[in-house]
Structures are given as C-alpha cells and as structure tokens.
Design a protein around this motif. Sequence first.
Motif, mmCIF file in Angstrom:
data_model
loop_
_atom_site.group_PDB
_atom_site.id
_atom_site.type_symbol
_atom_site.label_atom_id
_atom_site.label_comp_id
_atom_site.label_asym_id
_atom_site.label_seq_id
_atom_site.Cartn_x
_atom_site.Cartn_y
_atom_site.Cartn_z
ATOM 1 N N MET A 1 47.030 52.654 26.193
ATOM 2 C CA MET A 1 47.242 51.416 26.924
ATOM 3 C C MET A 1 46.613 51.504 28.303
ATOM 4 S SD MET A 1 51.248 51.481 28.198
ATOM 5 C CE MET A 1 51.739 50.729 26.699
ATOM 6 N N ILE A 2 46.477 50.383 28.997
ATOM 7 C CA ILE A 2 45.841 50.354 30.297
ATOM 8 C C ILE A 2 46.712 51.082 31.310
ATOM 9 C CG2 ILE A 2 44.981 48.858 32.136
ATOM 10 C CD1 ILE A 2 44.471 46.781 30.091
ATOM 11 N N GLU A 3 46.088 51.787 32.259
ATOM 12 C CA GLU A 3 46.802 52.535 33.272
ATOM 13 C C GLU A 3 47.322 51.610 34.365
ATOM 14 O OE1 GLU A 3 44.709 56.538 34.150
ATOM 15 O OE2 GLU A 3 43.175 55.060 33.745
ATOM 16 N N SER A 4 48.449 50.998 34.126
ATOM 17 C CA SER A 4 49.193 50.217 35.097
ATOM 18 C C SER A 4 48.332 49.262 35.912
ATOM 19 C CB SER A 4 49.995 51.151 36.013
ATOM 20 O OG SER A 4 49.134 51.837 36.883
ATOM 21 N N ARG A 5 48.857 48.914 37.082
ATOM 22 C CA ARG A 5 48.221 47.896 37.914
ATOM 23 C C ARG A 5 46.869 48.338 38.448
ATOM 24 N NH1 ARG A 5 48.113 44.034 41.556
ATOM 25 N NH2 ARG A 5 47.384 44.566 43.640
ATOM 26 N N ALA A 6 46.762 49.618 38.849
ATOM 27 C CA ALA A 6 45.514 50.076 39.456
ATOM 28 C C ALA A 6 44.341 49.879 38.513
ATOM 29 C CB ALA A 6 45.635 51.542 39.847
ATOM 30 N N ALA A 7 44.578 50.078 37.219
ATOM 31 C CA ALA A 7 43.493 49.920 36.249
ATOM 32 C C ALA A 7 43.001 48.490 36.203
ATOM 33 C CB ALA A 7 43.970 50.358 34.865
ATOM 34 N N LEU A 8 43.914 47.525 36.190
ATOM 35 C CA LEU A 8 43.465 46.137 36.110
ATOM 36 C C LEU A 8 42.836 45.681 37.414
ATOM 37 C CD1 LEU A 8 43.262 44.069 33.955
ATOM 38 C CD2 LEU A 8 45.312 42.990 34.836
ATOM 39 N N GLU A 9 43.274 46.268 38.526
ATOM 40 C CA GLU A 9 42.598 45.956 39.787
ATOM 41 C C GLU A 9 41.133 46.371 39.707
ATOM 42 O OE1 GLU A 9 45.822 46.128 43.368
ATOM 43 O OE2 GLU A 9 44.865 47.986 42.790
ATOM 44 N N ARG A 10 40.893 47.514 39.064
ATOM 45 C CA ARG A 10 39.514 47.966 38.937
ATOM 46 C C ARG A 10 38.737 47.046 38.007
ATOM 47 N NH1 ARG A 10 42.197 52.947 38.766
ATOM 48 N NH2 ARG A 10 41.905 53.137 36.523
ATOM 49 N N VAL A 11 39.412 46.494 37.002
ATOM 50 C CA VAL A 11 38.772 45.493 36.147
ATOM 51 C C VAL A 11 38.244 44.351 37.005
ATOM 52 C CG1 VAL A 11 39.200 43.735 34.403
ATOM 53 C CG2 VAL A 11 40.134 46.023 34.098
ATOM 54 N N LEU A 12 39.088 43.849 37.878
ATOM 55 C CA LEU A 12 38.694 42.723 38.707
ATOM 56 C C LEU A 12 37.596 43.131 39.677
ATOM 57 C CD1 LEU A 12 39.165 39.804 39.361
ATOM 58 C CD2 LEU A 12 40.853 40.522 41.038
ATOM 59 N N ASP A 13 37.683 44.357 40.229
ATOM 60 C CA ASP A 13 36.634 44.818 41.124
ATOM 61 C C ASP A 13 35.278 44.733 40.435
ATOM 62 O OD1 ASP A 13 38.371 45.316 43.137
ATOM 63 O OD2 ASP A 13 38.528 47.468 42.762
ATOM 64 N N GLY B 1 43.120 30.052 49.752
ATOM 65 C CA GLY B 1 44.122 30.964 50.286
ATOM 66 C C GLY B 1 45.202 31.322 49.293
ATOM 67 N N LEU B 2 45.102 30.836 48.069
ATOM 68 C CA LEU B 2 46.073 31.184 47.029
ATOM 69 C C LEU B 2 45.942 32.658 46.658
ATOM 70 C CD1 LEU B 2 45.484 28.078 44.747
ATOM 71 C CD2 LEU B 2 47.544 28.506 46.099
ATOM 72 N N GLY B 3 47.060 33.249 46.275
ATOM 73 C CA GLY B 3 47.052 34.638 45.859
ATOM 74 C C GLY B 3 46.708 34.803 44.386
ATOM 75 N N TYR B 4 46.702 36.068 43.949
ATOM 76 C CA TYR B 4 46.435 36.421 42.549
ATOM 77 C C TYR B 4 47.212 37.707 42.281
ATOM 78 C CZ TYR B 4 43.178 35.430 38.621
ATOM 79 O OH TYR B 4 42.606 35.027 37.429
ATOM 80 N N ALA B 5 48.037 37.713 41.251
ATOM 81 C CA ALA B 5 48.885 38.875 41.000
ATOM 82 C C ALA B 5 48.085 40.139 40.742
ATOM 83 C CB ALA B 5 49.828 38.592 39.827
ATOM 84 N N ILE B 6 46.853 40.003 40.226
ATOM 85 C CA ILE B 6 46.049 41.187 39.959
ATOM 86 C C ILE B 6 45.231 41.608 41.178
ATOM 87 C CG2 ILE B 6 45.924 40.897 37.463
ATOM 88 C CD1 ILE B 6 43.208 39.560 37.826
ATOM 89 N N ILE B 7 45.400 40.897 42.295
ATOM 90 C CA ILE B 7 44.722 41.238 43.540
ATOM 91 C C ILE B 7 45.726 41.674 44.600
ATOM 92 C CG2 ILE B 7 43.407 40.295 45.483
ATOM 93 C CD1 ILE B 7 41.641 40.714 43.181
ATOM 94 N N GLN B 8 46.786 40.892 44.755
ATOM 95 C CA GLN B 8 47.715 41.121 45.859
ATOM 96 C C GLN B 8 48.556 42.372 45.627
ATOM 97 O OE1 GLN B 8 45.780 37.824 46.511
ATOM 98 N NE2 GLN B 8 46.697 39.116 48.081
ATOM 99 N N LYS B 9 49.136 42.846 46.720
ATOM 100 C CA LYS B 9 50.041 43.991 46.707
ATOM 101 C C LYS B 9 51.320 43.608 47.444
ATOM 102 C CE LYS B 9 46.349 47.497 46.710
ATOM 103 N NZ LYS B 9 45.221 46.550 46.598
ATOM 104 N N GLY B 10 52.320 44.412 47.257
ATOM 105 C CA GLY B 10 53.540 44.234 48.021
ATOM 106 C C GLY B 10 54.387 43.061 47.587
ATOM 107 N N PRO B 11 55.156 42.494 48.519
ATOM 108 C CA PRO B 11 56.147 41.478 48.145
ATOM 109 C C PRO B 11 55.545 40.202 47.589
ATOM 110 C CG PRO B 11 56.035 41.736 50.547
ATOM 111 C CD PRO B 11 55.267 42.872 49.941
ATOM 112 N N ILE B 12 54.337 39.841 48.000
ATOM 113 C CA ILE B 12 53.786 38.590 47.467
ATOM 114 C C ILE B 12 53.379 38.765 46.005
ATOM 115 C CG2 ILE B 12 51.391 38.945 48.211
ATOM 116 C CD1 ILE B 12 51.531 35.852 48.989
ATOM 117 N N ARG B 13 52.894 39.940 45.633
ATOM 118 C CA ARG B 13 52.623 40.187 44.207
ATOM 119 C C ARG B 13 53.922 40.121 43.413
ATOM 120 N NH1 ARG B 13 52.571 44.855 40.685
ATOM 121 N NH2 ARG B 13 53.189 46.159 42.446
#
Length: 438
Positions: A1-13, A166-178
């Motif tokens: 399976m995909i390695e958690s959030r960091a992996a999908l962040e790299r997908v977006l990168d 200025g909208l966020g994205y769950a696969i981009i943001q970190k912390g409380p807004i994610r």
Amino acid sequence: MIESRAALERVLDRRMLLRLGAFAGVSAALMPRLAFAAAEPELLPHVRTLVDKWVGPGKFPGMVASLGLPGKEPEYVAKGTEGFLNLDPMSDGSLFRIYSMTKPVTGMAAMQLIAQGKMALDQPLYDILPRYRHMQVQNTYDGSITDLHPARSPITIRHLLTHTAGLGYAIIQKGPIRDLLNKKGLTGGQVSRMPLPDIYSGPQAPSLEAFADRLAEVPLVYDPGTKWSYSLGLDLMGRVIEVVSGKPFDAYLKETIFEPCGMTRTFFQVPAADAGDLTTNYGVMGGVFIPIDKGENSVFLDPPPFPMGGSGLVSSPRDYDRFLRMLAQYGTIGGTRVLDEAAVRQGTSNLLPPGVAGPAMDAAPADFGAGGRVGIGPEAGIYGWAGAAGTIGMVDMAHALRSQLFVQFMPPQSLDLLPEFQTALKADVLSLLQVKPA
C-alpha cells in the motif's frame, strides 16, 4: 500500500514538476515543418523503444502512449496487458484513472459558460455561492485555524480556475487545516477501497452541494488572487457549474463535452459492463509493484460521493485524445462544434491574476489557464496537465499537436518513466522535424 501521507504528497509534487510541454526545447520557428511529417509511417520510434523497455516482468504490465498530428487520428503505442493478473491486452480503449487530468475538462466546461455570458471570469464567487461572501484567511500558512483575518478581496471564478483562490488541499496542507479538511470530508479524491488513514480520513461529503457548503467554513491558506497554490478550486467549480447551468455537474459534462466529442468511455463511475477494461493501479515501493486498486473490484466501480471535478474521471486514451483534438481545433471535432472558439482560446491562455506567477518549482516556469498549465518561452502554446497515477495529456495549441501517456502507478516519481518519456517524445518530434537534439 502507499506509504501514508508523505507518499501522496510526493505524487502531487511530481504532478506539479512535470514539464507538460513535452516538446520543450523545440522552437516555434521549427514546428511548422511538421506538415511534412504527415506521411511518416512511424511517428514514435523512441517512445516505442521506451515502452518496450518499461513493459514486462518486474516492470509495468502495460501502457499506452500517443502522438496526434493536426487533423489526424493519433498513432498509438500500446503494449502489455491491463494488469499483471488481467491479461486483456492494453489498447486505446483501456480505462485509466486520470485523476487531475479531470481539471482541464472541468475548466473548459466553465469556460463555455463564460463564453455564453452565463458567468464572468472576474465575477465574485459569492454571486453564485453566497456562503463564500465573508471568507477568513490564515495569518500563518498551515498554522492556526483560529488566528485569522478577513479575506482582503473576494474569490472570483478566475481564482477557482487557476488555483489562486487560496483554498486548501488535504494532500498539500499540513497541521490543523489538513485535519479540518479531512474531518469535513473535503478530500476531493479516491484511491482505493483499502483504508488510507494518513491520507484520507473520515467519510467524504455526500454531495457537491454539501462539499461546497462545508468548504466555505474552512479558512483560506492565502488571500485570494495573491499566490498559485494547488487546491480544491476545480472541485468547487463543479458546484458552480451545476448552479449556473441548472444541471447536475456530471450531466452537464456529458451533454456539453463528452457526447458531442464522441467520448463514450469517460466516467465518474465505471459501468459494470466496462469493468473488464479498467486497468489496475499499483503502488510502487522499492521497485516492487503492489496492486492498490484492481480493475475488477475498483473503488471507481461504485457511485462516487459526488462527481469530483478535480480528480474524479476515468477515461481511455482514445477518449482523452478526442478532448485534446477538439481543443487543438478550437472547439470542433468531426464537423461538430463542441465549445465556442472563444472558450477554447481563452481557456488555453494565461488566466492568472496580474502579478501572480504560475507553477514552477523544478520545472520550467509556466502560466496557468483553465485547469491546466500554459507553457511560456520555448513551450509557448502548450496546454495540459497530468494525473496522480502517471497519466499525461497535452495539446500544442499553436500547431494542433497532442500527446499522451497512460499508465497506472503511484507515486509517479518513484520510477524514472515520466522524465524518460518526455525525453523520448522530444526526440521523436525533433526527428519528424529532421533536427538533431541539442
């Protein structure tokens, strides 16, 4: 399976880093000579070699690439099967999760409403969705969700189309807004039936209306019109389209783009009768391919929580080429006018607010149009975007060329396929021009 959030962040990168101008380095002065390539029997010898290299045991089960010259059917390079355990041959009719290649489709649907005078580029979003009249903005990016200030200007339709709202994205943001985006079901994407708690947590919003209403309650990460930041803007545009058009978003796309383009294999939900053509999506870890969404029991066989205008479509190479060909021909295909010429011309041009730079990072600097990157400099005229599972689609508006790659793996930067594809494609185009690569 995909390695958690960091992996999908790299997908977006990778998606943001891709040089969607696959013809980068081919000067505009040379491109008209492509008219002499129309009789060439083989358009993609370098790409064919690349596909041969990457398809086989221990590599990809199959993939499809294509190049289309002005006014002609594309040449497809298809090899392998739709999955390691699905032995149906890969073809231009195979079905792929195109993820963010959905965004240009949504963007062009919005541009048609603009061309028809039903809404305007710089119209405030709150005219259509009143809940967005009084937005709040984080004082610190990805910081506190209570330390806020009132937005200095309203969100506009232009901002939604260009990721500058200025909208966020769950696969981009970190912390409380994610965490807040996930809690409200504002992820705007599907990957697998397998639980991915570090990426998507909690049930998704049950409808586009609920999605839009809940997103209005989330602070913005930037003031509108001040910065390009990958976002849920094109998902929210789906709700704008259905309010303005008076039709469900998915029905509007089908009526306005898919049916007149002859795109018979593009879906938010893959029909059971077509499940056998749906490829398998793989997670790649340490060079090992692990199936995360098999065609026969894919999450895309179920009705989605709502039609996701930023990531929700499944399509075939043939269908998406017809979309690109329609754009290359300024809104027509097969003698049918699909979109107004003005919609296509404006949507494939730079729509960024004045003074705002488009996506760059490690790729060439670029402008941004209606849901897609717009090349500048040597890439001028090239419009397109890529998907999180390895798909790429682009069109050279100046010379009516279009090109694609269809494969299914996450994260795309885990292998060297995509940069190698762009190198091979560039070599093939230069060969057609009878120019040696620098």
